[in-house]
Design a protein around this motif. Structure first.
Motif, PDB file in Angstrom:
ATOM      1  N   PRO A 279      14.485   1.476   8.394  1.00 27.23           N
ATOM      2  CA  PRO A 279      14.176   0.690   9.827  1.00 27.23           C
ATOM      3  C   PRO A 279      12.998  -0.228   9.735  1.00 27.23           C
ATOM      4  O   PRO A 279      12.281  -0.849   9.725  1.00 27.23           O
ATOM      5  CB  PRO A 279      13.316   2.198  11.140  1.00 27.23           C
ATOM      6  CG  PRO A 279      14.055   3.350   9.158  1.00 27.23           C
ATOM      7  CD  PRO A 279      14.674   2.954   8.055  1.00 27.23           C
ATOM      8  N   ASP A 280      13.317  -1.153  10.824  1.00 23.18           N
ATOM      9  CA  ASP A 280      12.362  -2.392  11.438  1.00 23.18           C
ATOM     10  C   ASP A 280      10.958  -1.787  10.997  1.00 23.18           C
ATOM     11  O   ASP A 280      10.582  -2.291  10.300  1.00 23.18           O
ATOM     12  CB  ASP A 280      12.330  -3.307  12.042  1.00 23.18           C
ATOM     13  CG  ASP A 280      11.834  -4.147  12.547  1.00 23.18           C
ATOM     14  OD1 ASP A 280      11.985  -5.404  11.245  1.00 23.18           O
ATOM     15  OD2 ASP A 280      11.102  -4.860  13.432  1.00 23.18           O
TER      16      ASP A 280
ATOM     17  N   GLU B  18       3.788  -5.374   5.790  1.00 23.32           N
ATOM     18  CA  GLU B  18       2.962  -6.126   6.765  1.00 23.32           C
ATOM     19  C   GLU B  18       1.929  -5.632   7.232  1.00 23.32           C
ATOM     20  O   GLU B  18       0.780  -6.076   6.779  1.00 23.32           O
ATOM     21  CB  GLU B  18       4.037  -6.764   8.187  1.00 23.32           C
ATOM     22  CG  GLU B  18       5.065  -7.253   7.446  1.00 23.32           C
ATOM     23  CD  GLU B  18       5.768  -8.038   8.757  1.00 23.32           C
ATOM     24  OE1 GLU B  18       5.074  -7.673   9.952  1.00 23.32           O
ATOM     25  OE2 GLU B  18       6.646  -9.157   8.625  1.00 23.32           O
ATOM     26  N   GLY B  19       2.056  -4.245   7.533  1.00 20.15           N
ATOM     27  CA  GLY B  19       0.279  -3.934   8.187  1.00 20.15           C
ATOM     28  C   GLY B  19      -0.529  -3.479   7.182  1.00 20.15           C
ATOM     29  O   GLY B  19      -1.551  -3.646   6.998  1.00 20.15           O
ATOM     30  N   LEU B  20       0.025  -2.740   5.857  1.00 21.69           N
ATOM     31  CA  LEU B  20      -0.758  -2.706   4.203  1.00 21.69           C
ATOM     32  C   LEU B  20      -0.986  -3.598   3.516  1.00 21.69           C
ATOM     33  O   LEU B  20      -2.380  -3.843   3.879  1.00 21.69           O
ATOM     34  CB  LEU B  20       0.256  -1.753   4.172  1.00 21.69           C
ATOM     35  CG  LEU B  20      -0.290  -0.774   2.947  1.00 21.69           C
ATOM     36  CD1 LEU B  20      -1.455   0.240   3.342  1.00 21.69           C
ATOM     37  CD2 LEU B  20       0.765  -0.151   1.476  1.00 21.69           C
ATOM     38  N   GLU B  21      -0.223  -4.942   3.858  1.00 22.83           N
ATOM     39  CA  GLU B  21      -0.876  -6.443   3.469  1.00 22.83           C
ATOM     40  C   GLU B  21      -1.941  -6.791   3.811  1.00 22.83           C
ATOM     41  O   GLU B  21      -2.797  -6.879   3.019  1.00 22.83           O
ATOM     42  CB  GLU B  21       0.415  -7.141   2.974  1.00 22.83           C
ATOM     43  CG  GLU B  21       1.510  -6.537   2.821  1.00 22.83           C
ATOM     44  CD  GLU B  21       2.755  -8.078   1.994  1.00 22.83           C
ATOM     45  OE1 GLU B  21       2.529  -8.901   3.375  1.00 22.83           O
ATOM     46  OE2 GLU B  21       3.889  -7.688   1.378  1.00 22.83           O
TER      47      GLU B  21
ATOM     48  N   SER C  32      10.083  -3.857   0.483  1.00 19.79           N
ATOM     49  CA  SER C  32       8.688  -4.033   0.998  1.00 19.79           C
ATOM     50  C   SER C  32       8.770  -4.800   1.735  1.00 19.79           C
ATOM     51  O   SER C  32       9.926  -5.118   2.669  1.00 19.79           O
ATOM     52  CB  SER C  32       8.418  -5.232  -0.404  1.00 19.79           C
ATOM     53  OG  SER C  32       8.723  -6.647   0.070  1.00 19.79           O
ATOM     54  N   ALA C  33       7.967  -5.777   2.299  1.00 19.34           N
ATOM     55  CA  ALA C  33       7.310  -6.789   3.961  1.00 19.34           C
ATOM     56  C   ALA C  33       8.756  -8.197   3.591  1.00 19.34           C
ATOM     57  O   ALA C  33       9.150  -8.055   4.261  1.00 19.34           O
ATOM     58  CB  ALA C  33       6.247  -7.073   3.745  1.00 19.34           C
TER      59      ALA C  33
END
Length: 220
Positions: free
Chosen positions: A7-8, A15-18, A96-97
């Protein structure tokens, strides 16, 4: 669980975790990780298990004991298949992102395995087999990696056409499929399957010529 795609929300989670690699973000978003990252990854490797073997999913937590980077969480979810009895030669996949990464080979070899690897590379039959396979993978767009010495080890011909392979202390091939719509559907299984099949000859060479380390039996 049947694999239906990543899922997107899972890619957005990374992206948020980065941007915020903190316990606060992780705790707030862990349900997204569980349902949109870890569960689909488990379903993907389960779909491939009959052909390649059962996979191990890596923990999401970083080992920061000996690292200057103290961020606590990995910004990707990986899984590895180490077929029982082969010793060397594994398949790897991660999400990953940036997309989906696939790889195969040996990321770490013990000293006895390194010695067998070198002898096989220098062998007039097995060495050319590996040379041909590594060149084929590189020409097909695979990135050839591994821990390398700065020079050819003592006792081996520095003019050998396989000198670069003799410098390896580990050997693996990988490639990144950057983000695309097919990641959100079942076609991702076929992408990984095709990639892993392309790595079968490399893993077979490692299994046949390097095998397991004797250190494994000494630990039992």
């Amino acid at each position: 669980m049947t694999f239906t795609g990543f899922p997107d929300e899972g890619l957005l989670f990374y992206e948020g975790l980065e941007a915020d690699n903190s316990k606060t973000y992780w705790t707030r978003s862990k349900d997204v990780y569980d349902s949109c990252v870890r569960a689909p990854m488990q379903a993907l490797v389960d779909a491939l298990a009959a052909e390649f073997g059962a996979a191990k999913l890596f923990r999401p937590y970083r080992d920061v004991r000996f690292s200057n980077d103290k961020t606590p969480y990995k910004t990707h979810q990986g899984a590895v298949v180490n077929p029982e009895g082969r010793g060397a030669g594994a398949w790897y996949v991660q999400i990953s992102a940036e997309g989906l990464r696939v790889a195969g080979g040996a990321w770490r070899l013990e000293s006895d395995q390194v010695e067998r690897f070198r002898r096989a590379v220098a062998d007039d039959l097995q060495g050319p087999r590996l040379r041909t396979e590594v060149d084929r993978l590189a020409s097909a767009g695979w990135e050839i990696g591994g821990d390398r010495l700065s020079r050819v080890p003592k006792g081996y011909d520095v003019d050998d056409a396989r000198a670069d392979l003799l410098r390896h202390r580990s050997l693996h091939a990988g490639r990144l499929f950057e983000y695309a719509g097919w990641l959100h559907g079942p076609a991702a299984v076929d992408r990984v399957r095709d990639a892993w099949q392309d790595l079968t000859a490399l893993n077979a060479w490692l299994a046949d010529n390097v095998g397991a380390t004797a250190k494994e039996s000494s630990r039992r």
